[in-house]
Design a protein around this motif. Structure first.
Motif, PDB file in Angstrom:
ATOM      1  N   MET A 140      63.237 -41.076   1.982  1.00 17.01           N
ATOM      2  CA  MET A 140      64.497 -41.754   1.680  1.00 17.01           C
ATOM      3  C   MET A 140      64.742 -41.874   0.179  1.00 17.01           C
ATOM      4  O   MET A 140      65.889 -41.918  -0.264  1.00 17.01           O
ATOM      5  CB  MET A 140      64.529 -43.116   2.366  1.00 17.01           C
ATOM      6  N   VAL A 141      63.676 -41.921  -0.605  1.00 16.37           N
ATOM      7  CA  VAL A 141      63.839 -41.875  -2.056  1.00 16.37           C
ATOM      8  C   VAL A 141      64.506 -40.564  -2.439  1.00 16.37           C
ATOM      9  O   VAL A 141      65.453 -40.531  -3.241  1.00 16.37           O
ATOM     10  CB  VAL A 141      62.478 -42.007  -2.770  1.00 16.37           C
ATOM     11  N   GLN A 142      64.009 -39.487  -1.849  1.00 16.87           N
ATOM     12  CA  GLN A 142      64.584 -38.160  -2.102  1.00 16.87           C
ATOM     13  C   GLN A 142      66.033 -38.104  -1.628  1.00 16.87           C
ATOM     14  O   GLN A 142      66.906 -37.588  -2.333  1.00 16.87           O
ATOM     15  CB  GLN A 142      63.746 -37.100  -1.381  1.00 16.87           C
ATOM     16  N   ARG A 143      66.300 -38.658  -0.464  1.00 20.61           N
ATOM     17  CA  ARG A 143      67.658 -38.674   0.089  1.00 20.61           C
ATOM     18  C   ARG A 143      68.643 -39.371  -0.839  1.00 20.61           C
ATOM     19  O   ARG A 143      69.780 -38.924  -1.028  1.00 20.61           O
ATOM     20  CB  ARG A 143      67.639 -39.383   1.448  1.00 20.61           C
ATOM     21  N   ASP A 144      68.221 -40.499  -1.444  1.00 27.00           N
ATOM     22  CA  ASP A 144      69.119 -41.334  -2.251  1.00 27.00           C
ATOM     23  C   ASP A 144      69.006 -41.070  -3.749  1.00 27.00           C
ATOM     24  O   ASP A 144      69.594 -41.813  -4.547  1.00 27.00           O
ATOM     25  CB  ASP A 144      68.832 -42.813  -1.973  1.00 27.00           C
ATOM     26  N   LEU A 145      68.245 -40.063  -4.130  1.00 33.53           N
ATOM     27  CA  LEU A 145      67.951 -39.847  -5.545  1.00 33.53           C
ATOM     28  C   LEU A 145      69.213 -39.733  -6.398  1.00 33.53           C
ATOM     29  O   LEU A 145      69.346 -40.410  -7.415  1.00 33.53           O
ATOM     30  CB  LEU A 145      67.087 -38.596  -5.718  1.00 33.53           C
ATOM     31  N   GLU A 146      70.137 -38.906  -6.005  1.00 34.19           N
ATOM     32  CA  GLU A 146      71.312 -38.652  -6.840  1.00 34.19           C
ATOM     33  C   GLU A 146      72.201 -39.884  -6.999  1.00 34.19           C
ATOM     34  O   GLU A 146      72.644 -40.217  -8.102  1.00 34.19           O
ATOM     35  CB  GLU A 146      72.136 -37.506  -6.251  1.00 34.19           C
ATOM     36  N   GLY A 147      72.457 -40.584  -5.887  1.00 31.66           N
ATOM     37  CA  GLY A 147      73.356 -41.738  -5.943  1.00 31.66           C
ATOM     38  C   GLY A 147      72.681 -43.034  -6.323  1.00 31.66           C
ATOM     39  O   GLY A 147      73.354 -44.014  -6.673  1.00 31.66           O
ATOM     40  N   GLY A 148      71.353 -43.070  -6.276  1.00 31.65           N
ATOM     41  CA  GLY A 148      70.614 -44.286  -6.600  1.00 31.65           C
ATOM     42  C   GLY A 148      70.010 -44.930  -5.371  1.00 31.65           C
ATOM     43  O   GLY A 148      70.447 -44.705  -4.240  1.00 31.65           O
ATOM     44  N   GLN A 149      69.018 -45.767  -5.597  1.00 28.39           N
ATOM     45  CA  GLN A 149      68.292 -46.402  -4.514  1.00 28.39           C
ATOM     46  C   GLN A 149      69.057 -47.593  -3.943  1.00 28.39           C
ATOM     47  O   GLN A 149      69.731 -48.333  -4.665  1.00 28.39           O
ATOM     48  CB  GLN A 149      66.924 -46.865  -5.007  1.00 28.39           C
ATOM     49  N   MET A 150      68.955 -47.781  -2.630  1.00 25.90           N
ATOM     50  CA  MET A 150      69.611 -48.894  -1.948  1.00 25.90           C
ATOM     51  C   MET A 150      69.045 -50.225  -2.445  1.00 25.90           C
ATOM     52  O   MET A 150      67.861 -50.321  -2.781  1.00 25.90           O
ATOM     53  CB  MET A 150      69.411 -48.785  -0.435  1.00 25.90           C
ATOM     54  N   SER A 151      69.888 -51.258  -2.458  1.00 27.37           N
ATOM     55  CA  SER A 151      69.439 -52.595  -2.844  1.00 27.37           C
ATOM     56  C   SER A 151      70.098 -53.615  -1.930  1.00 27.37           C
ATOM     57  O   SER A 151      71.314 -53.806  -1.981  1.00 27.37           O
ATOM     58  CB  SER A 151      69.794 -52.893  -4.304  1.00 27.37           C
ATOM     59  N   ARG A 152      69.302 -54.297  -1.122  1.00 26.25           N
ATOM     60  CA  ARG A 152      69.819 -55.353  -0.242  1.00 26.25           C
ATOM     61  C   ARG A 152      69.180 -56.692  -0.622  1.00 26.25           C
ATOM     62  O   ARG A 152      69.390 -57.166  -1.733  1.00 26.25           O
ATOM     63  CB  ARG A 152      69.600 -54.957   1.224  1.00 26.25           C
ATOM     64  N   ASP A 153      68.421 -57.319   0.262  1.00 26.79           N
ATOM     65  CA  ASP A 153      67.802 -58.605  -0.091  1.00 26.79           C
ATOM     66  C   ASP A 153      67.093 -58.482  -1.432  1.00 26.79           C
ATOM     67  O   ASP A 153      66.324 -57.530  -1.645  1.00 26.79           O
ATOM     68  CB  ASP A 153      66.789 -59.007   0.978  1.00 26.79           C
ATOM     69  N   MET A 154      67.305 -59.463  -2.323  1.00 29.59           N
ATOM     70  CA  MET A 154      66.806 -59.278  -3.684  1.00 29.59           C
ATOM     71  C   MET A 154      66.442 -60.572  -4.395  1.00 29.59           C
ATOM     72  O   MET A 154      66.810 -61.667  -3.983  1.00 29.59           O
ATOM     73  CB  MET A 154      67.854 -58.535  -4.496  1.00 29.59           C
TER      74      MET A 154
END
Length: 377
Positions: free
Chosen positions: A205-219
């Motif tokens: 999933m890191v590879q999947r989201d690499l171009e657009g950036g990593q997901m961020s939810r609970d923080m």
């Protein structure tokens, strides 16, 4: 007067006093002198405190509590982020809305968006108060998994919205094995199978989201002893916690970030530091329903991190006492308060706050239930 009558009279007086005391406290006319986890909590105006999924900031002797303003029928952000102030942590004055949603159609923070888990930190170099929050655009469910950033000159705001987006686009985590950066993952692996989990752990999933950036939810946000700040967030479809280093002004990322417990399915991170060691309490992912807390530890904030058993003890431990972590507050005396929410999706405003003291056993944090407790104990 007989002994029996005297006893009945005394009981009546005591019951009346207790009822009047509770009623006065509910109206905000009598001060709290202890915490009542899971009970209704009223501000100094006698109104229910409305600051869910929140965090605290200590600034110049005053604590500021920031949280989601909830309505009776929706978890959507219809108001914004509220702010309360206290000097004793028991009694809270409502300072109003610190960050307001927008009435501008199409705005990232348009009224009706999803705005969760706001946290505020103070930047000593710039003199600014910086707020981060999990942001989902109106009408798009939880697909965007963005982080929103706002800034203010005063702790209570008003906060000005600066930007939103995902984390570290085009950047690889520091602790991802280089051999997996260009791996061709098998898309036929069934979700939640052992093979699929292994793919997630290896960075699919890191590879999947690499171009657009990593997901961020609970923080959460965390400022270390050296002034460096970090954004801690649930990423990769809530399967992996990530920690990203912030720039010196706390408004952007340096590009350095790590993954924690890959494919471990963690959310609701609450990080704190004691005696040079880092601790993080998280939850599993079961929607609005509570589950057993998890504990992770590290000697360096950028890892490696080790996962441990549930830190809760006693009755209700398997459900984290019917709550979910949101923040851990360090106190000037070296103690810590575990802050959690008891979600109520059918009536969000009635979500209760569960604050408990962190105890220690063999150098590890432990949580036990208390019907009521005092900081002084």
């Amino acid at each position: 007067m007989t002994v029996m009558k005297k006893t009945l009279l005394l009981c009546t007086v005591l019951l009346t006093f207790a009822f009047n005391s509770l009623y006065a406290q509910m109206l905000g006319t009598e001060k709290y002198d202890r915490f009542y986890p899971g009970k209704l909590w009223f501000d100094t105006d006698g109104q229910i405190i409305n600051a869910h999924g929140g965090g605290l900031l200590l600034h110049e002797g005053t604590y500021y509590w920031f949280g989601e303003h909830k309505g009776e029928h929706s978890n959507a952000a219809l108001v914004g982020v509220t702010c309360y102030a206290s000097t004793d942590l028991y009694n809270w004055k409502n300072l109003g809305v610190a960050f307001s949603v927008s009435d501008e159609p199409g705005s990232p923070v348009e009224r009706g968006c999803t705005l969760e888990r706001p946290k505020v930190i103070y930047n000593k170099k710039t003199g600014k108060f910086v707020m981060f929050f999990h942001l989902e655009l109106k009408g798009q469910g939880y697909n965007r998994a963005n982080v929103g950033v706002a800034v203010a000159d005063k702790p209570e705001g008003p906060y000005t919205f600066l930007k939103n987006g995902r984390v570290n686009p085009g950047k690889w985590p520091q602790n991802l094995d280089k051999t997996f950066k260009n791996k061709q993952f098998d898309k036929n692996h069934k979700g939640w199978s052992d093979e699929w989990r292994q793919d997630v752990a290896e960075g699919m999933m890191v590879q999947r989201d690499l171009e657009g950036g990593q997901m961020s939810r609970d923080m959460q946000l965390f400022v270390d002893d050296d002034g460096k700040a970090y954004h801690i967030y649930s990423s990769e479809d809530n399967l992996t916690i990530q920690i990203a280093e912030l720039t010196d002004d706390y408004l952007d990322y340096t590009g350095k970030y790590i993954r924690i417990d890959p494919a471990g399915h963690n959310e609701a991170p609450a990080l704190f530091k004691k005696d040079g060691k880092y601790f993080m309490i998280t939850s599993g992912c079961t929607g609005w329903a509570p589950n057993a807390a998890r504990l992770l530890t590290a000697d360096n904030i950028m890892g490696p991190w080790t996962r441990h058993d549930n830190p809760c003890r006693g009755k209700g431990a398997d459900k984290t006492f019917n709550s979910q972590s949101t923040y851990i507050l360090p106190l000037p005396n070296g103690k810590f308060i575990f802050m959690a929410d008891r979600w109520m999706p059918s009536n969000p405003i009635d979500g209760r706050y569960v604050w408990l003291p962190i105890e220690w056993e063999s150098g590890m944090p432990v949580l036990r239930w208390h019907d009521q407790w005092r900081l002084e104990e």
